[in-house]
Design an enzyme around this catalytic site. Structure first.
Site, mmCIF file in Angstrom:
data_model
loop_
_atom_site.group_PDB
_atom_site.id
_atom_site.type_symbol
_atom_site.label_atom_id
_atom_site.label_comp_id
_atom_site.label_asym_id
_atom_site.label_seq_id
_atom_site.Cartn_x
_atom_site.Cartn_y
_atom_site.Cartn_z
ATOM 1 N N TYR A 79 7.627 12.697 -0.496
ATOM 2 C CA TYR A 79 8.089 11.511 -1.174
ATOM 3 C C TYR A 79 9.708 11.358 -1.390
ATOM 4 C CZ TYR A 79 3.271 9.675 -1.452
ATOM 5 O OH TYR A 79 2.068 9.422 -1.249
ATOM 6 N N SER A 119 -2.889 2.686 0.302
ATOM 7 C CA SER A 119 -2.583 1.522 0.844
ATOM 8 C C SER A 119 -3.823 0.485 0.485
ATOM 9 C CB SER A 119 -2.653 1.618 2.098
ATOM 10 O OG SER A 119 -1.936 0.556 2.994
ATOM 11 N N GLY A 145 -3.702 -3.088 1.581
ATOM 12 C CA GLY A 145 -3.819 -3.245 3.127
ATOM 13 C C GLY A 145 -2.100 -3.689 3.661
ATOM 14 N N PHE A 204 -0.039 -8.493 2.031
ATOM 15 C CA PHE A 204 1.046 -9.243 1.605
ATOM 16 C C PHE A 204 2.289 -9.036 2.267
ATOM 17 C CE2 PHE A 204 -1.503 -8.633 -2.373
ATOM 18 C CZ PHE A 204 -1.451 -9.638 -2.759
ATOM 19 N N THR A 205 2.097 -8.112 3.463
ATOM 20 C CA THR A 205 3.121 -7.874 4.557
ATOM 21 C C THR A 205 3.209 -8.554 5.811
ATOM 22 O OG1 THR A 205 2.310 -5.833 5.099
ATOM 23 C CG2 THR A 205 3.566 -5.791 3.126
ATOM 24 N N GLU A 206 1.992 -9.101 6.318
ATOM 25 C CA GLU A 206 1.902 -9.476 7.758
ATOM 26 C C GLU A 206 1.140 -10.810 7.632
ATOM 27 O OE1 GLU A 206 0.139 -6.766 10.321
ATOM 28 O OE2 GLU A 206 1.172 -5.003 10.031
#
Length: 287
Positions: A46, A200, A203, A206-208
């Protein structure tokens, strides 16, 4: 081994995300512990191998007892980056590599031990006997208390577990990603009376902008009103309802989100509401 019911993921706390200051990291740790969310999930890679040190520098200056919290870290990915001169991205589960990786994490986290070590991803070249030898050394030296895997199939889990007892498999699970419900991953852990961990957990909602997420949003709008909750809380409650006792890893870098997501533990989705979400994800009723 007892973990908090929601695990705090640190991946985006450093340069892979918001690049928090030491004080901001301390605030996240303080808020988490105040909410009794005391398990922190790391991986050596990370932040291009820097986030563990950021966390360690922050935690070491806090008035928190080490035994009050649980540190998880993951190993096995050799990732070329500014801080490492690997010639190619690969997996390495040699005994020497595992032992040296743990030593570096202990140094960066400024601790004497890890509560849990996870093999980050399965390698075609992993030798379960050699891995077991490294685990045995770390256990005898009390540098790692428990061991597990991440992103392993059931057969790969068994390959490791048959040579050395492991306690969990941390895999991707969300409303968008439900493969673990069907591929035997969760069944296996339930049979062994072990708790899975999930990463995750939001999923790609909120991004796609996808047709799948549009369907999910329509159902979430109704359920948010019904349960007086926010979308992310309902998404987390969907995972928490599974009988395997999934321990979700939340990857937020905002303290207010930690507090809000803790409230998901109070939401008890009704049976039919859970399946309404699943139907929205699939785009068809179950067979």
């Amino acid at each position: 081994m007892v973990f908090s019911p929601i695990i705090i993921g640190t991946m985006r706390w450093g340069v892979w995300g918001v690049n928090h200051s030491i004080r901001a990291v301390q605030n996240l740790i303080e808020v988490s512990c105040k909410e009794n969310l005391t398990t922190f999930d790391h991986a050596d890679i990370y932040g291009d191998y820097t986030t563990e040190k950021l966390f360690g520098d922050a935690f070491s200056k806090m008035d928190l007892k080490r035994e009050y919290v649980q540190f998880i870290s993951k190993y096995g990915i050799e990732m070329p980056c500014i801080n490492k001169n690997f010639s190619v991205k690969s997996y390495n589960y040699s005994k020497d590599y595992i032992l040296k990786s743990v030593e570096k994490s202990l140094e960066n986290l400024q601790t004497d031990y890890l509560d849990l070590l996870l093999l980050h991803r399965p390698s075609p070249l992993m030798n379960s006997v050699e891995i077991a030898e490294s685990f045995e050394i770390l256990r005898e030296q009390k540098k790692v208390l428990h061991f597990g895997v991440s992103n392993f199939s059931p057969s790969q889990f068994d390959l490791i577990n048959d040579t050395f007892p492991i306690i969990t498999n941390q895999v991707e699970i969300s409303l968008n990603q439900t493969a673990a419900f069907y591929d035997g991953t969760l069944d296996q852990l339930m049979l062994k009376k072990l708790q899975p961990m999930a990463w995750s957990v939001m999923g790609n909602y909120f991004t796609e902008k996808s047709e799948e997420n549009k369907r999910i949003k329509r159902v979430l709008k109704i359920l948010c009103e019904k349960y007086n909750a926010e979308e992310n809380q309902i998404l987390l409650a969907f995972i928490l309802k599974h009988p395997s006792g999934i321990l979700p890893v939340i990857g937020t870098s905002r303290p207010e989100n930690i507090i809000k997501l803790k409230e998901s533990l109070k939401i008890k989705l009704e049976h039919e509401d859970w399946f309404k979400l699943l139907e929205a994800k699939n785009g068809y009723e179950i067979k």
